[in-house]
Enzyme design. Structure first.
Site, short mmCIF file in Angstrom:
data_model
loop_
_atom_site.label_atom_id
_atom_site.label_comp_id
_atom_site.label_asym_id
_atom_site.label_seq_id
_atom_site.Cartn_x
_atom_site.Cartn_y
_atom_site.Cartn_z
N MET A 1 5.56 20.57 0.27
CA MET A 1 6.35 20.30 1.28
C MET A 1 6.95 19.19 1.52
O MET A 1 7.85 18.85 1.38
CB MET A 1 5.65 20.94 2.70
CG MET A 1 6.61 21.24 3.77
SD MET A 1 6.10 22.38 4.89
CE MET A 1 4.63 21.47 5.63
N CYS A 2 6.14 18.11 1.84
CA CYS A 2 6.76 16.68 1.98
C CYS A 2 7.33 16.51 3.08
O CYS A 2 8.20 17.29 3.53
CB CYS A 2 7.31 16.02 0.74
SG CYS A 2 6.26 16.09 -0.78
N GLY A 3 7.31 15.35 3.65
CA GLY A 3 8.06 14.91 5.01
C GLY A 3 8.78 13.63 4.56
O GLY A 3 8.27 12.58 3.99
#
Lengths: 311, 281
Positions: free
Chosen positions: A1-3
């Site tokens: 996902m990563c932000g």
């Protein structure tokens, strides 16, 4: 996902280290594997900051005679810097395996970068007059405390919390990526580039180096290639939206600019806040609320949208 | 309009049909059957009983639990201050309630609701009112992507601009966008209506099975299976009434809006028996 998150102050500086730490910590749930910061401090005249590592965090915890090897690698880097006539003004041991050097050099920085990275397991994380790129395993608070980032005064920053999907959990695969060999350019990315290998081979034929197999590194190398061709940053980003396959939102920072680009399908999130004093953006609004806790007007950029802001 | 009988009018509007041709259905309930449409665990609330929560130092779970506790105490109007764009606020409310968020919501706000009337004075993040079954949700500012994803009923209104994939997999109800909507809106739409007063991004209605889209501005492009439909007097009347409920007007008048419908009939989808269709819906 990563932000991912970015913040840029206009015509003023701020404790950008603390701001980016709190923004990324609020995105921890999007990626707990590693955290990275690209922070832009105040201009340093003729000085540069060199951030590099000579081992992975994992290596430092195991391996035969690793501690001596780390010392030897660093000594070799020092020797090579001296050989090239690089003046080392100050050194800071951020960790056993990652260092911050303030240097002065009037010669070819690409030659310096190539010679230093030729030392076993050595990778330059960043090289620039304003950029300092820090990345390591753990959440934002852990990395920020480890590298003493709170209180870092600067104008803008981008950052990343990583959930590893297509490459390893190590510093090499963590974001941001420095746009070797260009000073002060860094990239963070949320998404997947599905034509990674085709584009990587094209860029490798142009003699660009890749330090990881993470698709996000491709963006930084691609931007570096465009800049080398004389293409303006914003135009390079516009072209990237046509040339990259996949779903992505990415941020690019230079010594005085911060840009964002969103893919053709707008499949990856980004929330944007703009005012006369400040522009902040993140995968989720909760991150922006860390620096602007009052009610604010935000919006989602649309597909193929490319924006660049000046500090 | 005057010469049309009620059945013809409803067929013309696509409101319902006994022949199951695939047009959007609307059921009309007898008010005397109200008790059959309440969940057994629903609380008896009084709309005149009002209270306020300050969520500044509360996490999402605590806010949602507090709302439930207040409903159990009979509060029918609840104001939540400082929601701080937190995720998953106001979810799973399966009964009547006036719920006002003074501020913005993060992802998945007021999802899986069945009955409450919600007003958000700020912005909402991705997937607001996902799987909403009944009630109204009014967002006063902008909304993120997948607004009203898989929505099944009720009215979902955003006064500002909305991100991409608005109403993806919409199965019923009405989505109203006061401004612009992004790419792939109404993607795989199955039933219900979407009204966009501003512009619509590319691939509008891509792979839609059914349902109706009305657009007041320009459409960047239509997706596969989406085709222009004919605006009727009944469409206009319905649009005027629906927009009027929320104080909205079409910039160039409802008669000049563009109607988009599904251009293909999916054999298996349209030939389900009513009981099977109910399960699908």
């Amino acid at each position: 996902m990563c932000g991912i998150a970015g913040i840029i102050h206009r015509n003023r500086s701020s404790d950008i280290g603390s701001e980016m730490t709190s923004m990324l910590q609020s995105l921890k749930h999007r990626g707990p594997d590693s955290t990275g910061f690209a922070i832009y401090g105040m201009p340093r005249g003729d000085e540069f900051v060199l951030r590099f590592k000579v081992a992975e965090q994992e290596d430092a915890a195991k391996g035969y005679n690793i501690h001596q090897e780390i010392r030897d690698r660093r000594a070799e880097v020092d020797r090579r810097l001296a050989e090239l006539g690089v003046e080392v003004v100050e050194t800071v041991d951020a960790t056993e395996y990652a260092y911050r050097y303030r240097i002065k050099h009037g010669g070819d920085m690409r030659k310096v970068a190539d010679y230093v990275e030729d030392v076993t397991s050595t990778e330059i994380l960043s090289l620039g007059s304003r950029l300092e790129l820090i990345k390591d395993l753990g959440d934002a608070s852990t990395v920020s405390d480890q590298y003493a980032l709170r209180g870092f005064n600067g104008t803008h920053a981008i950052g990343h919390t990583r959930m590893a999907t297509e490459s390893d959990v190590d510093i090499r695969s963590a974001h941001p990526y420095w746009a070797y060999p260009y000073n002060d350019i860094a990239v963070v990315h949320n998404g997947q580039l599905t034509n990674y290998w085709i584009m990587r081979r094209e860029l490798e034929r142009k003699d660009f180096r890749f330090m990881s197999s993470c698709d996000s590194e491709l963006i930084s190398v691609y931007i570096a290639d465009k800049l080398q061709e004389g293409v303006d940053l914003e135009e390079a980003m516009v072209q990237s939206v046509d040339e990259f396959d996949g779903v992505f939102t990415y941020l690019v920072a230079t010594s005085d600019k911060l840009g964002m680009a969103k893919d053709d399908m707008a499949a990856k999130p980004m929330v944007l806040y703009e005012s006369d004093d400040l522009v902040a953006m993140a995968s989720e609004e909760v991150a922006i609320r860390q620096v602007l806790p009052h009610e604010i007007d935000t919006h989602d950029p649309y597909d193929r949208e490319v924006r660049v802001w000046q500090s | 309009m005057a010469e049309l009988n009620e059945t013809a009018r409803s067929h013309d509007m696509g409101l319902h049909t006994e022949q199951l041709t695939g047009r959007t259905q609307q059921r009309f309930f007898d008010i005397s059957e109200e008790e059959n449409h309440l969940y057994p665990e629903a609380f008896d609330v009084d709309f005149n009983k009002r209270t306020t929560i300050d969520a500044i130092d509360m996490d999402a779970r605590d806010v949602n639990r507090k709302i439930r506790d207040l409903m159990a105490e009979g509060y029918g109007s609840i104001v939540v201050r400082n929601p701080q764009a937190r995720h998953s606020l106001g979810v799973g409310i399966l009964q009547r309630l006036n719920l006002i968020f003074e501020g913005s919501l993060g992802y998945f706000g007021v999802g899986l609701i069945d009955g409450p009337n919600v007003r958000v004075t700020g912005r909402v993040g991705w997937s607001c009112a996902e799987n909403m079954m009944a009630g109204t949700v009014i967002v006063e500012k902008n909304a993120g992507s997948t607004f009203g994803a898989a929505m099944r009923g009720g009215d979902l209104v955003c006064m500002g601009d909305v991100g991409s994939r608005t109403g993806i997999d919409q199965k019923g109800g009405t989505i109203i966008v006061g401004g612009r909507t992004g790419a792939f809106s109404a993607f795989m739409m199955q039933r219900g209506r979407m009204i966009v007063l501003g512009d619509a991004g590319k691939n509008l209605g891509d792979s839609m099975y059914d349902g109706t889209i009305f657009v007041g501005g320009t459409i960047e492009s239509l997706g596969v299976d989406a085709v222009p439909g004919d605006m009727t007097d009944l469409d206009c009347a319905w649009l005027e009434r629906k927009l009027g409920m929320y104080g909205l007007t079409a910039p160039n008048g409802v008669a000049n809006m563009t109607k988009i419908v599904a251009g293909k009939q999916l054999w298996n989808y349209d030939n389900l028996e009513p009981s099977e269709k109910k399960i699908v819906l």
